[in-house]
Design an enzyme around this catalytic site. Structure first.
Site, PDB file in Angstrom:
ATOM      1  N   HIS A   1       1.085  -1.182  -0.044  1.00 41.55           N
ATOM      2  CA  HIS A   1      -0.116   0.153   0.175  1.00 41.55           C
ATOM      3  C   HIS A   1       0.960   1.110  -0.244  1.00 41.55           C
ATOM      4  O   HIS A   1       2.063   1.116   0.484  1.00 41.55           O
ATOM      5  CB  HIS A   1      -0.912  -0.098   1.322  1.00 41.55           C
ATOM      6  CG  HIS A   1      -1.939   0.864   1.303  1.00 41.55           C
ATOM      7  ND1 HIS A   1      -1.371   2.256   1.715  1.00 41.55           N
ATOM      8  CD2 HIS A   1      -3.151   1.091   1.165  1.00 41.55           C
ATOM      9  CE1 HIS A   1      -2.770   3.123   1.815  1.00 41.55           C
ATOM     10  NE2 HIS A   1      -3.771   2.318   1.554  1.00 41.55           N
TER      11      HIS A   1
ATOM     12  N   ASP B   1       2.943  -4.122   7.918  1.00 42.04           N
ATOM     13  CA  ASP B   1       1.748  -3.448   7.927  1.00 42.04           C
ATOM     14  C   ASP B   1       0.672  -4.426   8.113  1.00 42.04           C
ATOM     15  O   ASP B   1       0.514  -5.128   7.087  1.00 42.04           O
ATOM     16  CB  ASP B   1       1.741  -2.771   6.355  1.00 42.04           C
ATOM     17  CG  ASP B   1       0.422  -2.145   6.068  1.00 42.04           C
ATOM     18  OD1 ASP B   1      -0.400  -2.447   6.927  1.00 42.04           O
ATOM     19  OD2 ASP B   1       0.408  -1.812   5.016  1.00 42.04           O
TER      20      ASP B   1
ATOM     21  N   GLN C   1      -4.699  -5.027   7.138  1.00 43.61           N
ATOM     22  CA  GLN C   1      -5.566  -5.699   6.499  1.00 43.61           C
ATOM     23  C   GLN C   1      -5.666  -7.395   7.342  1.00 43.61           C
ATOM     24  O   GLN C   1      -6.455  -8.103   7.321  1.00 43.61           O
ATOM     25  CB  GLN C   1      -5.478  -6.108   5.144  1.00 43.61           C
ATOM     26  CG  GLN C   1      -5.535  -4.972   4.298  1.00 43.61           C
ATOM     27  CD  GLN C   1      -6.991  -4.262   4.280  1.00 43.61           C
ATOM     28  OE1 GLN C   1      -7.918  -4.978   4.571  1.00 43.61           O
ATOM     29  NE2 GLN C   1      -7.178  -3.119   3.884  1.00 43.61           N
TER      30      GLN C   1
ATOM     31  N   CYS D   1      -4.780   2.410  -3.738  1.00 41.49           N
ATOM     32  CA  CYS D   1      -3.305   3.018  -2.999  1.00 41.49           C
ATOM     33  C   CYS D   1      -2.501   1.857  -3.272  1.00 41.49           C
ATOM     34  O   CYS D   1      -1.635   1.686  -2.064  1.00 41.49           O
ATOM     35  CB  CYS D   1      -3.605   3.428  -1.656  1.00 41.49           C
ATOM     36  SG  CYS D   1      -4.918   4.596  -1.354  1.00 41.49           S
TER      37      CYS D   1
HETATM   38  N1  C6P Z   1      -6.353   0.578   2.769  1.00 38.94           N
HETATM   39  C1  C6P Z   1      -8.140   0.346   1.254  1.00 38.94           C
HETATM   40  O1  C6P Z   1      -9.267   0.523   0.646  1.00 38.94           O
HETATM   41  P1  C6P Z   1      -5.176   3.964   6.917  1.00 38.94           P
HETATM   42  O2  C6P Z   1      -5.681   4.676   5.807  1.00 38.94           O
HETATM   43  O3  C6P Z   1      -3.867   4.609   7.701  1.00 38.94           O
HETATM   44  O4  C6P Z   1      -6.018   3.287   8.072  1.00 38.94           O
HETATM   45  O5  C6P Z   1      -4.464   2.544   6.271  1.00 38.94           O
HETATM   46  C2  C6P Z   1      -3.662   2.795   5.394  1.00 38.94           C
HETATM   47  C3  C6P Z   1      -3.369   1.252   4.821  1.00 38.94           C
HETATM   48  C4  C6P Z   1      -2.285   0.515   4.686  1.00 38.94           C
HETATM   49  N2  C6P Z   1      -1.946  -0.581   4.557  1.00 38.94           N
HETATM   50  C5  C6P Z   1      -2.633  -1.344   4.000  1.00 38.94           C
HETATM   51  C6  C6P Z   1      -2.650  -2.775   3.459  1.00 38.94           C
HETATM   52  C7  C6P Z   1      -4.166  -0.828   3.811  1.00 38.94           C
HETATM   53  O6  C6P Z   1      -5.055  -1.500   3.258  1.00 38.94           O
HETATM   54  C8  C6P Z   1      -4.400   0.410   4.253  1.00 38.94           C
HETATM   55  C9  C6P Z   1      -5.788   0.885   3.961  1.00 38.94           C
HETATM   56  C10 C6P Z   1      -7.787   0.972   2.389  1.00 38.94           C
HETATM   57  O7  C6P Z   1      -7.678  -0.734   0.735  1.00 38.94           O
HETATM   58  C11 C6P Z   1      -7.710   2.454   2.037  1.00 38.94           C
HETATM   59  S1  C6P Z   1      -6.619   3.020   0.800  1.00 38.94           S
END
Ligand code: C6P
Length: 407
Positions: free
Chosen positions: A122, A198, A201, A364
């Site tokens: 991401h 990370d 998910q 993203c």
């Molecule tokens: N993915 C998706 O629709 P935040 O926005 O900080 O809570 O998480 C960021 C993030 C980081 N790593 C992974 C693997 C993610 O999936 C996400 C957030 C959402 O896939 C919003 S782009």
């Protein structure tokens, strides 16, 4: 014990509504999950009964707020089996957590050092590393895929004594792929590299154990596991957090402040400058209680059953390309797909007309989509309140959409 999603849906009033005259089917859980009544009640109770700033006052409300806020930290510690609450830092979410780790790395990286990440990351686990590489002269090295999985041979060949950081998603938000983090951590540590994960998910879907995984840093967001937005966690090993300098400065994180310099307070508060998201932390604590009551293993099992149920039905649809691992058991509730001849935004709009919420776009993860030679995909993502009937509805709606557009 299997989950009863129909019963669970009763805790989520938002799910009980019509969208475009159809019963809402919410399949955008990888973007954010819905919040059960229990979490909303915890937020309301906090604001109605206990609202005060934490670690500052001696009055009763301040003591209650502080004790609930720190109790939530302990819930997180237990949930991910960290050794100590000193290792649990509150952040705004995964993005801020990973930015902090990249800033920590900036305190130690030197020109010529390498940061190993994968092409499926991401942007939150890529752009901060690009920035820190630019600032320090370190080099970003990518691991690619084989058979839609992380190519472990590629990883082994690129992991050298120059590698100082390995930072990989536990679960990809596009492929749904679960990566072998324990194995990668062992490899990283053989080269004395720090292992960053990370967990945005994975944390909502599987039992997470910091001591078993052995990782150095682990980031996740509350809102993807039924908690509020604006609250997240950075886990870091205590001995590392002791070493690194804070990223943000101000109230709460100091020990003594003199005119010309300051000293820092102890972990975990050393990193938490300013008034924190108290309600958010308490809400995330309530989400953890909710998950614990149902059992994270049962949630994992339920989502796995939905994936097993829908995959063969989707695979039968002509012109549908599904991204991600071939084996369902490697997939954590995320199915990205494209329909030949249709833009994913049109697919998402057509499904919305039928009451079904999915996401379309680059998620993203532009380097990954470039790798597949596409600019966007549609994506359905499942969670504990989704049912097999909703899976059927998605399959029927995709078939209807193809008919409507004549593809
Ligand atoms: N993915 C998706 O629709 P935040 O926005 O900080 O809570 O998480 C960021 C993030 C980081 N790593 C992974 C693997 C993610 O999936 C996400 C957030 C959402 O896939 C919003 S782009």
């Amino acid at each position: 014990m299997g989950l009863n999603p129909e019963k669970i849906q009763k805790d989520f009033r938002i799910l009980n509504q019509l969208v475009n005259d159809e019963a809402l089917v919410y399949l955008d859980n990888a973007a954010t999950t819905q919040k059960p009544k229990q979490v909303l009640d915890a937020l309301r109770t906090y604001y109605e009964k206990d609202n005060a700033n934490v670690h500052r006052g001696v009055h009763t409300l301040a003591e209650r707020a502080t004790s609930d806020f720190e109790a939530a930290r302990e819930k997180v510690r237990r949930f991910i089996n960290a050794k100590s609450t000193k290792e649990i830092l509150w952040t705004r979410g995964t993005t801020q957590s990973l930015n902090w780790v990249a800033q920590f790395a900036g305190q130690m990286l030197q020109s010529g050092d390498e940061i190993l990440i994968s092409v499926m990351e991401h942007h939150s686990n890529l752009v901060p590393w690009q920035q820190v590489a630019k600032a320090t002269g370190a080099k970003l090295v990518f691991v690619y895929l084989k058979d839609n999985q992380l190519d472990m041979d590629d990883l082994r060949s690129k992991l050298t004594d120059k590698t100082k950081i390995v930072s990989i998603a536990h679960v990809s938000n596009v492929l749904g792929l679960m990566n072998p983090i324990k194995e990668i951590t062992e490899l990283a540590h053989q080269h004395k590299a720090l292992m960053v994960v990370d967990g945005a998910q994975s944390t909502p879907h599987m039992a997470i154990d910091m001591q078993k995984l052995g990782v150095d840093f682990f980031a996740f967001s509350g809102h993807k596991m039924m908690g509020p937005t604006g609250i997240g966690v950075l886990y870091g090993k205590q001995e590392l957090l002791e070493k690194f300098e804070p990223i943000e400065f101000g109230g709460e994180m100091i020990d003594f402040v003199y005119e010309d310099h300051s000293t820092w307070t102890e972990l975990p508060w050393k990193f938490e400058a300013g008034t924190p998201n108290i309600a958010g932390a308490i809400g995330l604590g309530a989400a953890i209680d909710y998950i614990n009551e149902l059992g994270i293993k049962n949630i994992h099992q339920h989502v796995a059953e939905l994936v097993d149920y829908i995959m063969p039905k989707l695979q039968k649809i002509e012109g549908l390309t599904i991204y991600g691992p071939r084996e369902n058991k490697l997939r954590a509730g995320v199915i990205a797909f494209n329909i030949e001849g249709l833009h994913p935004h049109d697919v998402a709009t057509a499904l919305d007309m039928q009451g079904i919420a999915i996401r379309a776009g680059h998620h993203c993860a532009q380097p990954l989509l470039n790798y597949f030679g596409v600019s966007a995909t549609a994506r359905a993502s499942f969670y504990l309140y989704n049912t097999k009937a909703e899976c059927d509805k998605l399959v029927e709606a995709i078939i209807e959409t193809k008919k409507y557009f004549g593809v």
